[in-house]
Write an enzyme that holds these catalytic residues in place. Structure first.
Site, PDB file in Angstrom:
ATOM      1  N   ASP A 164      75.038  58.262 -27.283  1.00  0.00           N
ATOM      2  CA  ASP A 164      76.250  59.070 -27.506  1.00  0.00           C
ATOM      3  C   ASP A 164      76.158  60.140 -28.490  1.00  0.00           C
ATOM      4  O   ASP A 164      75.380  59.847 -29.635  1.00  0.00           O
ATOM      5  CB  ASP A 164      77.582  58.027 -27.695  1.00  0.00           C
ATOM      6  CG  ASP A 164      78.802  58.876 -27.581  1.00  0.00           C
ATOM      7  OD1 ASP A 164      79.437  58.322 -26.581  1.00  0.00           O
ATOM      8  OD2 ASP A 164      79.160  60.034 -27.870  1.00  0.00           O
ATOM      9  N   ASP A 165      76.729  61.324 -28.213  1.00  0.00           N
ATOM     10  CA  ASP A 165      76.222  62.305 -29.357  1.00  0.00           C
ATOM     11  C   ASP A 165      77.313  62.293 -30.381  1.00  0.00           C
ATOM     12  O   ASP A 165      76.928  62.815 -31.444  1.00  0.00           O
ATOM     13  CB  ASP A 165      76.463  63.878 -28.593  1.00  0.00           C
ATOM     14  CG  ASP A 165      77.971  63.943 -27.758  1.00  0.00           C
ATOM     15  OD1 ASP A 165      78.224  63.043 -27.160  1.00  0.00           O
ATOM     16  OD2 ASP A 165      78.284  64.988 -28.181  1.00  0.00           O
TER      17      ASP A 165
ATOM     18  N   MET B 276      79.113  63.248 -21.454  1.00  0.00           N
ATOM     19  CA  MET B 276      78.955  64.462 -21.754  1.00  0.00           C
ATOM     20  C   MET B 276      78.362  64.565 -23.216  1.00  0.00           C
ATOM     21  O   MET B 276      78.701  64.136 -24.385  1.00  0.00           O
ATOM     22  CB  MET B 276      80.540  65.052 -22.211  1.00  0.00           C
ATOM     23  CG  MET B 276      81.462  64.682 -20.976  1.00  0.00           C
ATOM     24  SD  MET B 276      81.445  66.311 -20.146  1.00  0.00           S
ATOM     25  CE  MET B 276      82.756  67.168 -20.904  1.00  0.00           C
TER      26      MET B 276
ATOM     27  N   ASP C  95      31.095  18.265   7.391  1.00  0.00           N
ATOM     28  CA  ASP C  95      30.125  19.322   7.832  1.00  0.00           C
ATOM     29  C   ASP C  95      30.053  19.487   9.327  1.00  0.00           C
ATOM     30  O   ASP C  95      29.675  18.305  10.023  1.00  0.00           O
ATOM     31  CB  ASP C  95      28.653  19.174   7.211  1.00  0.00           C
ATOM     32  CG  ASP C  95      27.680  20.404   7.212  1.00  0.00           C
ATOM     33  OD1 ASP C  95      28.088  21.199   6.322  1.00  0.00           O
ATOM     34  OD2 ASP C  95      26.950  20.614   8.074  1.00  0.00           O
ATOM     35  N   ILE C  96      30.021  20.807   9.914  1.00  0.00           N
ATOM     36  CA  ILE C  96      29.917  20.715  11.525  1.00  0.00           C
ATOM     37  C   ILE C  96      28.535  20.544  11.761  1.00  0.00           C
ATOM     38  O   ILE C  96      27.822  21.153  11.174  1.00  0.00           O
ATOM     39  CB  ILE C  96      30.717  21.969  11.885  1.00  0.00           C
ATOM     40  CG1 ILE C  96      32.067  21.950  11.585  1.00  0.00           C
ATOM     41  CG2 ILE C  96      30.311  22.136  13.529  1.00  0.00           C
ATOM     42  CD1 ILE C  96      32.640  23.357  12.079  1.00  0.00           C
TER      43      ILE C  96
ATOM     44  N   ASN D 162      26.462  29.735  16.475  1.00  0.00           N
ATOM     45  CA  ASN D 162      26.207  31.103  15.996  1.00  0.00           C
ATOM     46  C   ASN D 162      25.155  31.735  16.831  1.00  0.00           C
ATOM     47  O   ASN D 162      25.406  32.976  17.183  1.00  0.00           O
ATOM     48  CB  ASN D 162      26.162  31.268  14.424  1.00  0.00           C
ATOM     49  CG  ASN D 162      27.432  31.423  13.745  1.00  0.00           C
ATOM     50  OD1 ASN D 162      28.807  31.807  14.442  1.00  0.00           O
ATOM     51  ND2 ASN D 162      27.751  30.975  12.568  1.00  0.00           N
TER      52      ASN D 162
ATOM     53  N   ASP E 240      33.347  32.007  14.828  1.00  0.00           N
ATOM     54  CA  ASP E 240      34.653  31.887  14.373  1.00  0.00           C
ATOM     55  C   ASP E 240      35.692  31.261  15.069  1.00  0.00           C
ATOM     56  O   ASP E 240      36.628  30.536  14.533  1.00  0.00           O
ATOM     57  CB  ASP E 240      35.020  33.392  13.900  1.00  0.00           C
ATOM     58  CG  ASP E 240      33.976  33.995  12.821  1.00  0.00           C
ATOM     59  OD1 ASP E 240      33.354  33.489  12.226  1.00  0.00           O
ATOM     60  OD2 ASP E 240      34.324  35.257  12.653  1.00  0.00           O
TER      61      ASP E 240
ATOM     62  N   GLU F  67      30.362  26.193   7.241  1.00  0.00           N
ATOM     63  CA  GLU F  67      30.952  25.197   8.028  1.00  0.00           C
ATOM     64  C   GLU F  67      31.180  23.960   7.360  1.00  0.00           C
ATOM     65  O   GLU F  67      31.312  22.885   7.752  1.00  0.00           O
ATOM     66  CB  GLU F  67      29.891  25.190   9.223  1.00  0.00           C
ATOM     67  CG  GLU F  67      28.494  24.510   8.865  1.00  0.00           C
ATOM     68  CD  GLU F  67      27.470  25.468   8.511  1.00  0.00           C
ATOM     69  OE1 GLU F  67      28.018  26.709   8.047  1.00  0.00           O
ATOM     70  OE2 GLU F  67      26.410  24.943   8.600  1.00  0.00           O
TER      71      GLU F  67
HETATM   72 MG   LIG Z   1      79.791  63.080 -25.675  1.00  0.00          MG
END
Ligand SMILES: [Mg+2]
Length: 450
Positions: free
Chosen positions: A9-10, A55, A321-322, A329, A338, A364
């Site tokens: 505020d002024d 203002m 483990d696969i 692959n 995948d 895997e």
């Molecule tokens: Mg003012």
């Protein structure tokens, strides 16, 4: 709720007056005498809220607000404009400059603190979201989109609700409802709810409380309509968690500006939340299989071992483990490889309890963690997984024979005092044994050692 408030505020007397009242409520107060000082302090001191005089000489409150809201570092600080004039055109100008709310001079304490509390609650939530967002190293924060939205308008009776809805025009789509139960039921599908709480025949505040407490609608912004002189209802509404209030008689421009502010905020918060969920998920999951990743599995295993060491429940783990995955692959290509990993993971999941954790350990290799399970139960679960995988071949590319997949697994139960390496070393040596003695089998680390 303690917070840092910047008073701009002024006129020094005005600043002193607000400072005294805010300090009495244990707020920390900063002061700025003009717009430039406000912008500087907002950057350097990160206030939680700004009370901004309209203002002022130099850049006025509207322009200051616009600059605060244009700057990413200060955009999220709620701004309440304080004006001597109660002109609706000023309110709209302020809301359009990005102000979050308005107070009229002389500032009424009750109204002031209700607004401040409400905005600070909101800011706490947003700060938390933004912080987590940054910690997770998400992408840059989304820009708040500016658009209309679907608005649920709730009035005391059908004509009242219709009249209120008619005040909202493009780009909003409004639906008028007068039954609070219907409103609560529909609320989740809307971007904003406007509730008339000014009619004594209709308990709009109860509806607001219900929508606020229901998990499905907790994030829905609510704008309450009050009588201009009904300060008590206004304060109750804000304390109940209503996001904003508008006073009768309703100005269509102000209604639209307030609705826009709420919808924009919700869209911003929703985007943050979505991205956060996504990045949280990405941090713990393996993108190909949707199983957890190695890091997450190890941290969960660590927790379980700490629990066991502290006298808690047992925990077992299986390393899987696969068999001959490289052949798949090499024979069919990586895309098929995948696809097999994905299908394999789905079968694996279908054989586990909800509390078990399955993670892709790399390539895997997989790990299963069985909280609360001794080795016997873990062996049974791993055996179920093995059988489910071997039972039926996996699809091969067009015109080729389906692919038979098998796995080898080593299972170990944790001993008190084990660390992750100890446990995994035993499981791994059991896995090696399973491979060495012909694959497609599950080996118990204890039996193997014996
Ligand atoms: Mg003012």
């Amino acid at each position: 709720m303690s917070a840092r408030v910047l008073v701009v505020d002024d006129i020094e007397t005005n600043r002193r007056l607000l400072e005294a009242r805010l300090s009495a409520e244990y707020f920390e107060v900063l002061q700025a005498a003009d717009g430039h000082e406000c912008l500087k302090l907002a950057q350097s001191h990160e206030p939680d809220l700004i009370l901004l005089d309209v203002m002022m000489p130099g850049i006025d409150g509207f322009e200051t607000c616009r600059r605060l809201k244009a700057e990413p570092a200060t955009r999220h600080i709620p701004v309440v404009m304080v004006t001597a004039l109660d002109q609706r055109s000023d309110r709209i100008r302020g809301l359009e400059a990005g102000a979050d709310d308005f107070l009229t001079k002389p500032v009424d304490d009750v109204a002031l603190f209700a607004r401040v509390r409400s905005l600070l609650r909101l800011k706490l939530v947003m700060d938390e979201l933004r912080l987590r967002h940054r910690e997770r190293e998400c992408e840059a924060e989304p820009d708040a989109p500016l658009q209309g939205g679907a608005v649920l308008v709730v009035g005391a009776d059908a004509p009242g609700a219709e009249r209120l809805a008619a005040r909202l025009c493009e780009p909003f789509t409004a639906r008028a409802v007068s039954d609070p139960r219907e409103a609560a039921y529909l609320a989740g599908e809307f971007d904003l709810m406007i509730v008339d709480v000014s009619n004594p025949r209709f308990d709009g505040l109860r509806l607001c409380a219900r929508v606020r407490s229901d998990a499905a609608t907790r994030q829905l912004p609510i704008l309450a309509v009050v009588e201009a002189d009904d300060r008590r209802t206004m304060v109750r509404a804000l304390d109940l968690g209503v996001n904003d209030v508008i006073a009768r008689p309703i100005d269509a421009g102000e209604l639209a500006a307030r609705a826009r502010t709420q919808i924009r905020r919700k869209a911003y918060a929703d985007t943050l939340r979505d991205r956060l969920d996504e990045s949280l998920e990405m941090a713990v999951k393996d993108p190909l299989t949707g199983l957890f990743n190695r890091r997450y599995a190890l941290s969960r295993l660590n927790q379980a071992l700490d629990g066991l060491a502290a006298g808690g429940e047992p925990v077992s783990a299986a390393l899987i483990d696969i068999d001959h995955f490289k052949r798949i692959n090499d024979t069919f290509g990586h895309a098929t490889g995948d696809a097999v990993l994905k299908g394999f993971s789905a079968r694996l999941m279908s054989e586990l309890r909800a509390v078990d954790i399955a993670a892709r350990f790399g390539g895997e290799e997989f790990i299963l963690i069985f909280p609360g399970a001794q080795v016997r139960e873990a062996m049974e679960a791993a055996e179920r997984v093995r059988a489910a995988v071997a039972r039926e071949p996996f699809p091969a590319p067009e015109g080729r024979e389906a692919i038979l997949v098998t796995l080898s697994a080593g299972v170990a139960e944790a001993r008190p005092g084990d660390d992750v390496e100890d446990l995994l070393a035993r499981a791994d040596s059991a896995l090696y044994e399973a491979k060495a003695s012909g694959r497609n089998q599950v080996v118990d680390a204890k039996k193997k050692a014996a």
